[in-house]
Scaffold this motif. Structure first.
Motif, PDB file in Angstrom:
ATOM      1  N   PRO A  15       4.621   1.948  -4.234  1.00 14.46           N
ATOM      2  CA  PRO A  15       5.887   1.916  -3.538  1.00 14.46           C
ATOM      3  C   PRO A  15       6.052   2.430  -2.246  1.00 14.46           C
ATOM      4  CG  PRO A  15       6.074   2.670  -5.498  1.00 14.46           C
ATOM      5  CD  PRO A  15       4.966   2.601  -5.477  1.00 14.46           C
ATOM      6  N   GLN A  16       5.364   3.751  -2.007  1.00 12.31           N
ATOM      7  CA  GLN A  16       5.422   4.264  -0.193  1.00 12.31           C
ATOM      8  C   GLN A  16       5.413   2.621   0.707  1.00 12.31           C
ATOM      9  OE1 GLN A  16       3.485   7.407   0.389  1.00 12.31           O
ATOM     10  NE2 GLN A  16       4.190   7.537   2.673  1.00 12.31           N
ATOM     11  N   ASP A  17       3.758   1.881   0.170  1.00  9.87           N
ATOM     12  CA  ASP A  17       3.332   1.080   0.955  1.00  9.87           C
ATOM     13  C   ASP A  17       3.939  -0.335   0.918  1.00  9.87           C
ATOM     14  OD1 ASP A  17       1.516   2.966   1.852  1.00  9.87           O
ATOM     15  OD2 ASP A  17      -0.811   1.916   0.226  1.00  9.87           O
ATOM     16  N   LEU A  18       4.890  -0.685   0.072  1.00 10.11           N
ATOM     17  CA  LEU A  18       5.644  -1.530  -0.261  1.00 10.11           C
ATOM     18  C   LEU A  18       6.615  -0.969   0.728  1.00 10.11           C
ATOM     19  CD1 LEU A  18       5.547  -4.309  -1.326  1.00 10.11           C
ATOM     20  CD2 LEU A  18       6.954  -3.458  -3.390  1.00 10.11           C
ATOM     21  N   THR A  19       7.031  -0.198   0.688  1.00 12.76           N
ATOM     22  CA  THR A  19       8.313  -0.223   1.418  1.00 12.76           C
ATOM     23  C   THR A  19       7.989  -0.239   3.318  1.00 12.76           C
ATOM     24  OG1 THR A  19       9.107   1.426   0.164  1.00 12.76           O
ATOM     25  CG2 THR A  19      10.337   2.051   2.685  1.00 12.76           C
ATOM     26  N   GLU A  20       7.371   0.057   3.370  1.00  8.08           N
ATOM     27  CA  GLU A  20       6.208  -0.373   4.912  1.00  8.08           C
ATOM     28  C   GLU A  20       5.515  -1.666   5.106  1.00  8.08           C
ATOM     29  OE1 GLU A  20       5.210   0.651   9.142  1.00  8.08           O
ATOM     30  OE2 GLU A  20       6.467   1.598   7.300  1.00  8.08           O
ATOM     31  N   PHE A  21       5.691  -1.932   3.884  1.00  9.86           N
ATOM     32  CA  PHE A  21       4.863  -3.884   4.297  1.00  9.86           C
ATOM     33  C   PHE A  21       6.522  -4.099   4.371  1.00  9.86           C
ATOM     34  CE2 PHE A  21       4.886  -8.154   3.068  1.00  9.86           C
ATOM     35  CZ  PHE A  21       4.252  -7.884   3.398  1.00  9.86           C
TER      36      PHE A  21
END
Length: 70
Positions: A20-26
């Motif tokens: 979820p954190q990486d998806l937000t950054e993406f």
């Protein structure tokens, strides 16, 4: 074309596996990337005169009183 489709599928798979954190950054990165690409295309269209016809049509409507204030 098949090679590009495979690459897209790989990208889709990789995105679906992000935390979820990486998806937000993406999402943040992609929004900036997409906006920059759109800005560059718009600048190209303006520079090459691609939008001149639309601008003239809009100005003609304005001169003829066929516009309303927003």
């Amino acid at each position: 074309m098949m090679k590009e489709t495979n690459k897209l599928k790989e990208i889709e798979k990789a995105i679906s596996q992000l935390s979820p954190q990486d998806l937000t950054e993406f999402r943040r990165w992609f929004a900036e990337f997409d906006a920059e690409a759109w800005d560059q295309q718009f600048e190209t269209d303006v520079t090459t005169g691609k939008l001149d016809g639309l601008a003239e049509k809009a100005l003609k409507h304005l001169r003829e009183g066929n516009c309303t204030d927003l």
